[in-house]
Design a protein around this motif. Structure first.
Motif, PDB file in Angstrom:
ATOM      1  N   ARG A 233      39.952  39.143  37.452  1.00  0.00           N
ATOM      2  CA  ARG A 233      38.737  39.311  38.054  1.00  0.00           C
ATOM      3  C   ARG A 233      38.231  38.935  39.493  1.00  0.00           C
ATOM      4  N   VAL A 234      39.144  37.936  40.289  1.00  0.00           N
ATOM      5  CA  VAL A 234      39.671  38.048  41.774  1.00  0.00           C
ATOM      6  C   VAL A 234      40.327  39.204  42.235  1.00  0.00           C
ATOM      7  N   GLN A 235      41.033  39.740  41.490  1.00  0.00           N
ATOM      8  CA  GLN A 235      41.394  40.080  43.002  1.00  0.00           C
ATOM      9  C   GLN A 235      41.013  42.220  42.318  1.00  0.00           C
ATOM     10  N   LEU A 236      40.643  41.999  41.601  1.00  0.00           N
ATOM     11  CA  LEU A 236      40.219  43.334  40.959  1.00  0.00           C
ATOM     12  C   LEU A 236      39.238  43.643  41.791  1.00  0.00           C
ATOM     13  N   ALA A 237      38.272  42.584  42.012  1.00  0.00           N
ATOM     14  CA  ALA A 237      36.434  43.008  42.519  1.00  0.00           C
ATOM     15  C   ALA A 237      37.641  42.670  44.197  1.00  0.00           C
ATOM     16  N   TYR A 238      38.123  42.260  44.790  1.00  0.00           N
ATOM     17  CA  TYR A 238      38.536  42.318  46.138  1.00  0.00           C
ATOM     18  C   TYR A 238      39.381  43.292  45.984  1.00  0.00           C
ATOM     19  N   PHE A 239      39.835  44.251  44.934  1.00  0.00           N
ATOM     20  CA  PHE A 239      40.357  46.273  45.398  1.00  0.00           C
ATOM     21  C   PHE A 239      39.300  46.874  45.544  1.00  0.00           C
ATOM     22  N   ALA A 240      38.212  46.780  45.015  1.00  0.00           N
ATOM     23  CA  ALA A 240      36.745  47.706  43.912  1.00  0.00           C
ATOM     24  C   ALA A 240      36.541  46.948  46.070  1.00  0.00           C
ATOM     25  N   ARG A 241      35.704  46.320  46.221  1.00  0.00           N
ATOM     26  CA  ARG A 241      35.100  45.672  47.629  1.00  0.00           C
ATOM     27  C   ARG A 241      35.720  46.724  48.316  1.00  0.00           C
ATOM     28  N   ASN A 242      37.294  46.268  48.980  1.00  0.00           N
ATOM     29  CA  ASN A 242      37.560  46.906  49.749  1.00  0.00           C
ATOM     30  C   ASN A 242      38.006  47.812  49.949  1.00  0.00           C
ATOM     31  N   ARG A 243      38.017  48.810  48.760  1.00  0.00           N
ATOM     32  CA  ARG A 243      37.931  50.196  48.090  1.00  0.00           C
ATOM     33  C   ARG A 243      37.196  50.869  49.026  1.00  0.00           C
ATOM     34  N   CYS A 244      35.797  50.625  48.488  1.00  0.00           N
ATOM     35  CA  CYS A 244      34.010  51.431  48.664  1.00  0.00           C
ATOM     36  C   CYS A 244      34.033  50.237  50.450  1.00  0.00           C
ATOM     37  N   ALA A 245      34.472  50.092  50.757  1.00  0.00           N
ATOM     38  CA  ALA A 245      34.528  49.252  52.747  1.00  0.00           C
ATOM     39  C   ALA A 245      35.383  50.591  53.313  1.00  0.00           C
ATOM     40  N   SER A 246      36.653  50.625  52.596  1.00  0.00           N
ATOM     41  CA  SER A 246      37.341  51.412  53.403  1.00  0.00           C
ATOM     42  C   SER A 246      36.586  53.065  53.093  1.00  0.00           C
ATOM     43  N   VAL A 247      35.839  53.556  51.924  1.00  0.00           N
ATOM     44  CA  VAL A 247      35.956  54.778  52.219  1.00  0.00           C
ATOM     45  C   VAL A 247      34.434  54.716  53.214  1.00  0.00           C
ATOM     46  N   ARG A 248      33.012  53.726  53.027  1.00  0.00           N
ATOM     47  CA  ARG A 248      32.027  53.944  54.041  1.00  0.00           C
ATOM     48  C   ARG A 248      32.639  53.846  55.361  1.00  0.00           C
ATOM     49  N   ASP A 282      38.503  52.251  38.185  1.00  0.00           N
ATOM     50  CA  ASP A 282      38.941  52.363  37.211  1.00  0.00           C
ATOM     51  C   ASP A 282      40.996  52.304  36.353  1.00  0.00           C
ATOM     52  N   GLU A 283      41.605  53.167  37.211  1.00  0.00           N
ATOM     53  CA  GLU A 283      43.462  53.476  37.059  1.00  0.00           C
ATOM     54  C   GLU A 283      43.220  51.784  38.103  1.00  0.00           C
ATOM     55  N   GLY A 284      43.028  51.178  38.638  1.00  0.00           N
ATOM     56  CA  GLY A 284      43.561  50.297  39.294  1.00  0.00           C
ATOM     57  C   GLY A 284      43.337  48.718  37.807  1.00  0.00           C
ATOM     58  N   VAL A 285      42.260  48.684  37.420  1.00  0.00           N
ATOM     59  CA  VAL A 285      41.971  47.867  36.314  1.00  0.00           C
ATOM     60  C   VAL A 285      43.472  47.660  34.887  1.00  0.00           C
ATOM     61  N   THR A 286      43.054  49.745  34.561  1.00  0.00           N
ATOM     62  CA  THR A 286      44.134  49.655  33.381  1.00  0.00           C
ATOM     63  C   THR A 286      45.294  49.189  33.654  1.00  0.00           C
ATOM     64  N   THR A 287      45.643  49.350  34.778  1.00  0.00           N
ATOM     65  CA  THR A 287      47.149  49.061  34.863  1.00  0.00           C
ATOM     66  C   THR A 287      47.433  47.621  35.080  1.00  0.00           C
ATOM     67  N   HIS A 288      46.545  47.127  36.097  1.00  0.00           N
ATOM     68  CA  HIS A 288      46.414  45.437  36.282  1.00  0.00           C
ATOM     69  C   HIS A 288      46.533  44.901  34.511  1.00  0.00           C
ATOM     70  N   LEU A 289      45.320  44.741  33.918  1.00  0.00           N
ATOM     71  CA  LEU A 289      44.713  44.267  32.742  1.00  0.00           C
ATOM     72  C   LEU A 289      46.474  44.734  31.677  1.00  0.00           C
ATOM     73  N   THR A 290      46.693  46.357  32.016  1.00  0.00           N
ATOM     74  CA  THR A 290      47.707  46.064  31.243  1.00  0.00           C
ATOM     75  C   THR A 290      49.205  45.115  31.592  1.00  0.00           C
ATOM     76  N   ALA A 291      49.381  45.337  32.779  1.00  0.00           N
ATOM     77  CA  ALA A 291      51.004  43.865  33.755  1.00  0.00           C
ATOM     78  C   ALA A 291      49.965  42.234  33.200  1.00  0.00           C
TER      79      ALA A 291
END
Length: 496
Positions: A233-248, A282-291
């Motif tokens: 939950r923490v890592q994926l939320a950070y990944f989502a925030r970081n990706r949005c900030a990068s796009v902005r 979505d792909e990152g969440v799927t990969t992480h949860l599969t691991a």
């Protein structure tokens, strides 16, 4: 008159107490066993006895058939040192079914203190078992360095022992005593469950280990699942925030060099980038949860039916700015008028005849400045609008991405918890089956111990009486031998 059978006479002593006991299960032989510890000179002593008594068969321990009892036992020990506990156990094994035993201290030619060793051996063996109190002892030198073998006393003692008509009966009684001791010991061990105790202890330990292991494994897997889910939950939320900030940041950087003709393309590109970010999250969440599922050895989390929804925002408000346009036109006109006046004065000061040209040039310059100011200000305004729109778009994108992450993680936690519960149920059922098998075997051992205790209580009194009768008969024979020896030898000790 018929001579009574000594074997039958010995068996009658036991049968008189317990008629069900018929035989000690030992075959008798006429051979004389010569045995002793290592380096006691057993082979030399056996060779010397074969030479002096050719009519008697002498055998060593490896030549005696299994399950047979010798007629007599010659137990040889070296005069170099007293007997040890292992030597005493060796004599117990050799004379278990034979009453006729002779103790021999060998190598008397090399050890002048052999008489002290002999006395010590006699005391040690008598302390080891009461039956060895009556054991006759002699000294011998079967293979001396000089002279003939000194085995005369031993030969005379063996001749007297082997010619004793009561030897067979005593040997049979000794075999009965040994066998009854074994049977009594076995009944007591079975009744006490001694032979089963090790297996019972092992089974109980295995049962405790299974239960403790199940509790520990369940706790560890539950803790691991919670920890992995929280980390996800923490890592994926950070990944989502970081990706949005990068796009902005990327979009805002693109705005700085954006012309008016590319505004429409920029809006489409920004929406496309937002969709790509949602797909990446979505792909990152799927990969992480599969691991996570693979690390926990659980079934993989099912993927969602479709990609996460992209937030739908209205386009940037680039058209509705009438008041701002009027204001900019007014300001531009002011800038243009000022430039026109400055240019016309410049021309007038330089050449008074160029007043008309100066007015025209000033008007043109003022108009150009006014148009440029209005255009630049409109472009900067539109860029500011796009920048704010990008901020709103990425904020909505971040909210949507975090919501998607939280939703996927919650769904994954429920799925993984269900899979873990199913695995725990299967493993608990397997462990319960194993515990049931152990409990069944423990009940079998308990029932067998109860049956053995009942059989012991039923059989032991008769066996004890039979053994006491055998020992009493042997003691009576010994007392009679002592009386006869006292009358014949006037108190002299055999072997000296």
């Amino acid at each position: 008159m018929t001579t009574p059978d000594p074997v039958a006479a010995a068996d009658a002593v036991v049968a008189a107490v317990d008629p069900t006991l018929t035989s000690p299960g030992v075959r008798s032989t006429d051979a004389v066993l010569v045995t002793g510890p290592w380096l006691a000179g057993v082979s030399s002593l056996a060779a010397a006895l074969r030479s002096r008594l050719p009519e008697v068969t002498f055998v060593e321990a490896d030549e005696l058939a299994v399950g047979t009892a010798p007629r007599a036992v010659v137990f040889a020990v070296s005069a170099a040192a007293p007997v040890t506990p292992s030597d005493c156990e060796l004599l117990d094994l050799a004379a278990a079914h034979t009453d006729g035993v002779v103790g021999v201290v060998t190598k008397t030619d090399a050890h002048h203190d052999w008489r002290e060793v002999l006395a010590t051996d006699r005391d040690l063996l008598a302390a080891h078992r009461p039956r060895y109190t009556r054991l006759p002892w002699v000294g011998a030198a079967a293979a001396p360095d000089a002279g003939d073998p000194a085995v005369d006393q031993l030969v005379d003692l063996l001749r007297g022992l082997l010619s004793d008509p009561d030897l067979l009966r005593r040997n049979r009684l000794r075999a009965w005593e040994s066998q009854l001791d074994k049977v009594i010991t076995r009944y007591r061990a079975d009744g006490d469950g001694a032979d089963r105790q090790a297996r019972v202890s092992t089974l109980r330990s295995q049962r405790d280990d299974i239960r403790r292991g199940r509790r520990l494994e369940k706790s560890q897997r539950t803790i691991a699942l919670r920890s992995q889910v929280q980390q996800a939950r923490v890592q994926l939320a950070y990944f989502a925030r970081n990706r949005c900030a990068s796009v902005r940041g990327e979009l805002q950087e693109d705005i700085t060099g954006l012309g008016r003709r590319r505004f429409a393309a920029f809006e489409d590109g920004a929406r496309r980038r937002a969709a790509e970010v949602m797909a990446e999250v979505d792909e990152g969440v799927t990969t992480h949860l599969t691991a996570v599922a693979a690390d926990l050895h659980l079934d993989a989390v099912p993927a969602p039916d479709g990609p996460a929804a992209v937030p739908d925002l209205p386009g940037p408000p680039l058209r509705s700015r009438r008041l701002e346009t009027r204001l900019m036109m007014l300001l531009g006109a002011g800038f243009g008028l000022g430039v026109a006046l400055a240019v016309s004065r410049l021309f007038t000061g330089v050449a008074p005849g160029l007043t008309v040209a100066g007015v025209l040039a000033g008007a043109a310059a003022g108009l150009a400045v006014a148009v440029w100011v209005v255009g630049i200000r409109g472009l900067l305004h539109d860029r500011g609008v796009l920048d704010r729109w990008v901020v709103d778009l990425t904020a909505a994108l971040r909210s949507a991405a975090e919501e998607a992450v939280a939703t996927r993680v919650v769904a994954a936690e429920a799925a993984l918890t269900g899979s873990l519960a199913a695995d725990e149920a299967a493993e608990s059922e397997t462990a319960a089956g194993r515990i049931a098998e152990i409990d069944a075997e423990l009940r079998e051992h308990a029932a067998a111990t109860v049956r053995a205790a009942a059989l012991r209580d039923r059989r032991l009194p008769g066996l004890l009486r039979a053994r006491d009768a055998v020992r009493a008969a042997l003691d009576d024979d010994f007392c009679g031998e002592l009386t006869d020896a006292s009358e014949r030898n006037s108190g002299k000790t055999v072997g000296y």
